[in-house]
Motif scaffolding. Structure first.
Motif, mmCIF file in Angstrom:
data_model
loop_
_atom_site.group_PDB
_atom_site.id
_atom_site.type_symbol
_atom_site.label_atom_id
_atom_site.label_comp_id
_atom_site.label_asym_id
_atom_site.label_seq_id
_atom_site.Cartn_x
_atom_site.Cartn_y
_atom_site.Cartn_z
ATOM 1 N N GLU A 38 0.728 -1.202 -0.077
ATOM 2 C CA GLU A 38 -0.046 -0.015 0.056
ATOM 3 C C GLU A 38 0.794 1.279 0.016
ATOM 4 N N CYS A 39 2.018 1.154 0.464
ATOM 5 C CA CYS A 39 2.996 2.629 0.741
ATOM 6 C C CYS A 39 3.364 2.979 -0.868
ATOM 7 N N ASP A 40 3.553 1.787 -1.532
ATOM 8 C CA ASP A 40 4.019 2.259 -2.858
ATOM 9 C C ASP A 40 2.829 3.000 -4.009
ATOM 10 N N LYS A 41 1.501 2.330 -3.501
ATOM 11 C CA LYS A 41 0.275 2.914 -4.209
ATOM 12 C C LYS A 41 0.051 4.222 -3.759
ATOM 13 N N MET A 42 0.205 4.566 -2.133
ATOM 14 C CA MET A 42 -0.275 5.790 -1.607
ATOM 15 C C MET A 42 0.659 7.002 -2.098
ATOM 16 N N LEU A 43 2.108 6.586 -2.251
ATOM 17 C CA LEU A 43 2.985 7.445 -2.933
ATOM 18 C C LEU A 43 2.768 7.714 -4.303
ATOM 19 N N GLY A 44 2.362 6.609 -5.061
ATOM 20 C CA GLY A 44 2.456 6.673 -6.578
ATOM 21 C C GLY A 44 3.573 6.150 -7.080
ATOM 22 N N ILE A 45 4.230 5.033 -6.559
ATOM 23 C CA ILE A 45 5.437 4.692 -7.025
ATOM 24 C C ILE A 45 5.049 3.537 -7.917
ATOM 25 N N THR A 46 5.670 3.304 -8.817
ATOM 26 C CA THR A 46 5.760 1.950 -9.636
ATOM 27 C C THR A 46 6.837 1.360 -10.243
ATOM 28 N N LEU A 47 7.049 0.277 -9.952
ATOM 29 C CA LEU A 47 8.401 -0.468 -10.153
ATOM 30 C C LEU A 47 8.470 -0.816 -11.746
ATOM 31 N N LEU A 48 9.641 -0.553 -12.306
ATOM 32 C CA LEU A 48 9.772 -0.702 -13.515
ATOM 33 C C LEU A 48 10.479 -2.215 -13.744
ATOM 34 N N GLU A 49 11.444 -2.267 -13.052
ATOM 35 C CA GLU A 49 12.646 -3.475 -13.331
ATOM 36 C C GLU A 49 13.258 -3.575 -11.929
#
Length: 162
Positions: A38-49
């Motif tokens: 959820e922390c990734d989503k809340m901040l707006g972070i997307t893992l590319l690789e």
């Protein structure tokens, strides 16, 4: 797979020293088997690789992350770096291990604003107990932030039978 079973698979709730920890296997996030924390989503972070001690991601900065001066709050910046460093170190640890940040030093070269930021994290030295990582953030084709971190490599508390 039904929603309840998926949730149980994603989050291994354990009781440890009076606290309940919801652990998400970042190996499975990297492989695309499960959604990010959820922390990734809340901040707006997307893992590319993420592979071989390196991780690259995109941070979509929105207005709710800005302070009164119209720039991103430093704590959010450090949190975003910590997230990408977690993916980088995860590529080098096994299922019996986890990690925890011991120290993060963040240097701000240029303020971040709304828009897209590229985050690149790299394990500089991997050790059995302590690892050293670095990260950079780039916005508008300029290096805006650099960070150094020391992470501890720990036994995974969900793997209590080993």
């Amino acid at each position: 797979m039904d929603k309840q079973l998926a949730t149980e698979t994603i989050q291994n709730s354990i009781r440890m020293k009076g606290m309940i920890l919801n652990l998400i296997d970042l190996h499975k996030v990297i492989s695309g088997e499960i959604t990010p924390p959820e922390c990734d989503k809340m901040l707006g972070i997307t893992l590319l690789e993420a592979k071989e001690g390196k991780a690259v991601g995109i941070w979509n900065i929105e207005e709710h992350l800005l302070n009164a001066n119209g720039i991103v709050i430093g704590g959010f910046i450090t949190a975003a770096i910590d997230i990408m460093m977690s993916y980088a170190i995860t590529t080098l640890i096994n299922e019996d291990q986890t990690h925890s940040s011991i120290n993060i030093a963040t240097t701000f070269h240029k303020p971040l604003h709304t828009g897209q930021v590229t985050i690149e994290a790299k394990v500089q030295k991997f050790g059995s107990f302590i690892s050293y990582l670095s990260a950079t953030m780039t916005q508008d084709e300029e290096k805006s932030v650099e960070a150094l971190s020391i992470m501890g490599i720990l036994k995974n508390p969900t793997r209590t039978n080993k």
